[in-house]
Motif scaffolding. Structure first.
Motif, short mmCIF file in Angstrom:
data_model
loop_
_atom_site.label_atom_id
_atom_site.label_comp_id
_atom_site.label_asym_id
_atom_site.label_seq_id
_atom_site.Cartn_x
_atom_site.Cartn_y
_atom_site.Cartn_z
N CYS A 123 -7.44 5.92 39.03
CA CYS A 123 -7.44 6.25 40.46
C CYS A 123 -8.35 5.31 41.26
O CYS A 123 -8.36 5.34 42.49
N ALA A 124 -9.14 4.52 40.54
CA ALA A 124 -9.98 3.52 41.21
C ALA A 124 -9.45 2.11 40.95
O ALA A 124 -10.05 1.13 41.42
N GLY A 125 -8.38 2.01 40.18
CA GLY A 125 -7.78 0.70 39.93
C GLY A 125 -8.62 -0.20 39.05
O GLY A 125 -8.51 -1.43 39.13
N VAL A 126 -9.46 0.39 38.20
CA VAL A 126 -10.27 -0.43 37.27
C VAL A 126 -9.95 -0.01 35.84
O VAL A 126 -9.51 1.11 35.60
N PRO A 127 -10.16 -0.94 34.88
CA PRO A 127 -9.91 -0.55 33.49
C PRO A 127 -10.95 0.49 33.05
O PRO A 127 -12.11 0.42 33.47
N PRO A 128 -10.55 1.46 32.21
CA PRO A 128 -11.49 2.48 31.78
C PRO A 128 -12.50 1.93 30.79
O PRO A 128 -12.20 0.99 30.05
N SER A 129 -13.68 2.49 30.77
CA SER A 129 -14.68 2.14 29.76
C SER A 129 -14.12 2.46 28.38
O SER A 129 -13.50 3.50 28.17
N GLU A 130 -14.36 1.55 27.42
CA GLU A 130 -13.91 1.82 26.06
C GLU A 130 -14.66 3.01 25.47
O GLU A 130 -14.18 3.69 24.56
N GLY A 131 -15.87 3.25 26.01
CA GLY A 131 -16.67 4.37 25.52
C GLY A 131 -16.05 5.74 25.77
O GLY A 131 -16.41 6.72 25.11
N PHE A 132 -15.12 5.83 26.72
CA PHE A 132 -14.52 7.13 27.04
C PHE A 132 -13.78 7.72 25.85
O PHE A 132 -13.75 8.94 25.68
N GLU A 133 -13.15 6.84 25.06
CA GLU A 133 -12.34 7.37 23.96
C GLU A 133 -13.24 8.03 22.91
O GLU A 133 -12.98 9.16 22.48
N VAL A 134 -14.30 7.36 22.52
CA VAL A 134 -15.21 7.89 21.50
C VAL A 134 -15.93 9.14 22.02
O VAL A 134 -15.94 10.20 21.38
N ALA A 135 -16.52 9.02 23.21
CA ALA A 135 -17.27 10.15 23.77
C ALA A 135 -16.34 11.33 24.05
O ALA A 135 -16.65 12.48 23.72
N GLY A 136 -15.19 11.04 24.64
CA GLY A 136 -14.25 12.10 25.00
C GLY A 136 -13.68 12.81 23.77
O GLY A 136 -13.42 14.01 23.81
N THR A 137 -13.49 12.06 22.69
CA THR A 137 -13.00 12.68 21.46
C THR A 137 -14.04 13.67 20.93
O THR A 137 -13.71 14.81 20.60
N ASP A 138 -15.29 13.25 20.87
CA ASP A 138 -16.34 14.16 20.40
C ASP A 138 -16.42 15.41 21.27
O ASP A 138 -16.51 16.54 20.76
N LEU A 139 -16.39 15.22 22.57
CA LEU A 139 -16.53 16.36 23.48
C LEU A 139 -15.31 17.28 23.40
O LEU A 139 -15.44 18.51 23.40
#
Lengths: 339, 339
Positions: free
Chosen positions: B197-213
């Motif tokens: 929604c901001a037109g930027v690539p997502p942080s790669e960290g989202f996948e690892v952190a989001g999976t844990d959460l």
């Protein structure tokens, strides 16, 4: 763009459908999931709807590659709808083999249908954004939204009549239901998708003509289901076992005596597993006695004739006249189908 | 963009969800169809996932209006998945009231789920094509494709283990399943949608952190289901009645004696309607005896802690730091949920 190239359409469309599905997966149980998604698409369907998309695109002089994508999208749509439909109707067979939920159970099958649904959207979103060679991608996507919404509405009528035990369904009710459930995704939307693949607005005539042709197709489907010895991939009289409200049944119930009517309703109102072959035979005899099959057949023919006339007029103004003639031939055989 | 404006997010997201659904229909039976589509969305859910989308968008300094559309899309996704999920699991309740298929039967409910699925796509396609205020519509659409595909894969694992009577599910199997089934759509994809929604690539960290959460969230869900007296909208011990393979069960079966194991499997392997409360009580006692609930709780806490650390790092570089802190607060309460 010639009649000859129309002959290899089914195999080219099928190829596109299968190419749109995931091929394999390293995880053994997810590999199985991939295989389950391929079961219905690999059972060769007739790809009639996909062919209408391609021929309509050619008649509009549209983007040939986009046409095959949209055609495969319509076929994928049909596949996920059929997976869910077969559960909803508790059908035994699909394309001459067991229905998916009878192979893997209802829970897994519902989820396979959802996976095919998203595979359809993934394929459609592979269309290039904006317009290219006339393709209007937004128009394609909007047509799919419309198509799925109408089909779900028709499906709701069909299912809710069965769920609520309604047997007072009139010919008009039936026509509303099949227009929504069958005519849009079988003819109206495929015709309009051809215009979207050419980036032009669709002829208004497509809706009227396509509705007549799609309704004729569905009535023929109902007639074939009650015609013994027709090899068309579904069980003979399955519609009676599933309690389907058809034009044939509406005609029968409108013309039967009170006692005949009660007998027919008694047979059809019970769940599938409680139905007995002799009860079904009595209903078939009543249908024969009242000429309900012949009546439905005559309505189908009348609708087909009117639809073909209107279609011819709508197609007459398009640039690709060879494709337009192929399309008329295809839709004639679809509306007057014998298998 | 302040903490205060984060407080009215649930009602604003719910409003967007309901506005995306058809309101009325002239045909009485199709009016009923519209009402059925609104049943789950009108049962107030927590809109946690939608809130993650909006706060992540704010943290990325993205398009606020697109954020609410994507947030409502995620909530609609959850609603159609829950309608199908409740059929697949034959659940009794959803959000404290009867599951939809228990109100209208499985056939009608499957079709209502399909209608909600297409309503989700219609809403998403209302996003302006191309990019606006940074919004990357194609990235939003691709994220939804990915999210639905992963969720369906996780769902397949869950359902196929039950269908095939597999009780040798390990902790690793469980973690693979819930990563796919829960973590993507609950945390990973909502975080990434904020970037889209901001037109930027997502942080790669989202996948690892989001999976844990997300995994922590699902384990807490499993723990809450077996904790008496928690009012969280599902029936107590429903997971045992449904035969769910959970981390709790994997721990129990790995630590139980052979005879205990046989007893637990005997209770859980039969269909829901054949299960007896005393059998379920025995399983709950065995879970207590082996500390399986406490073990699962400790894994959830460990995952939540690690996830929050990694999230904090990924969010630290973003422009909207107030929203980033709101997001951390939200995800902390989500991963350590008590209802």
């Amino acid at each position: 763009m010639t009649g000859a190239s129309a002959r290899d359409l089914p195999s080219r469309i099928r190829q596109r459908v299968l190419a749109a599905l995931p091929e394999g997966h390293g995880h053994p149980e997810l590999q199985r999931f991939v295989e389950l998604q391929r079961i219905y698409p690999e059972r060769a369907g007739k790809t009639l709807r996909g062919q209408v998309v391609v021929l309509s695109t050619r008649a509009h002089d549209g983007d040939e590659d986009a046409a095959f994508t949209a055609a495969a999208g319509v076929e994928l749509f049909q596949n996920w709808v059929l997976v869910h439909d077969d559960i909803e109707d508790d059908s035994e067979e699909r394309r001459g083999q067991p229905a998916l939920h009878r192979l893997v159970g209802t829970p897994v099958a519902i989820n396979v249908g959802d996976a095919l649904h998203v595979a359809m959207w993934r394929l459609l979103m592979s269309l290039p954004p904006g317009s290219r060679g006339g393709l209007d991608r937004e128009a394609v996507l909007q047509e799919f939204l419309w198509m799925i919404e109408r089909t779900a509405e028709g499906q709701h009528l069909d299912l809710s009549w069965i769920a609520s035990g309604r047997f007072d369904v009139t010919e008009d009710d039936y026509l509303t239901m099949v227009t929504l459930k069958t005519a849009y995704y079988t003819v109206v939307c495929p015709l309009r998708l051809g215009a979207a693949c050419a980036g032009v607005p669709p002829s208004e005539g497509f809706e009227v003509a396509g509705t007549d042709l799609g309704v004729a197709f569905q009535i023929r489907d109902d007639v074939l289901n009650l015609t013994p010895g027709v090899a068309y991939g579904k069980e003979f009289a399955g519609d009676l076992y599933e309690g389907k409200r058809t034009l044939i049944l509406a005609h029968l119930l409108a013309h039967a005596s009170r006692s005949e009517r009660d007998e027919v309703v008694d047979v059809l109102a019970v769940p599938r597993e409680a139905k007995r072959p002799e009860g079904i035979r009595h209903v078939l005899e009543a249908i024969e006695r009242h000429g309900s099959l012949a009546y439905a057949q005559s309505v189908a023919e009348q609708r087909a004739r009117r639809g073909l006339e209107n279609l011819s007029e709508a197609l007459g103004r398009l640039p690709g006249q060879q494709a337009a003639r192929d399309l008329e031939t295809l839709l004639r055989s679809l509306a007057l189908r014998s298998t």
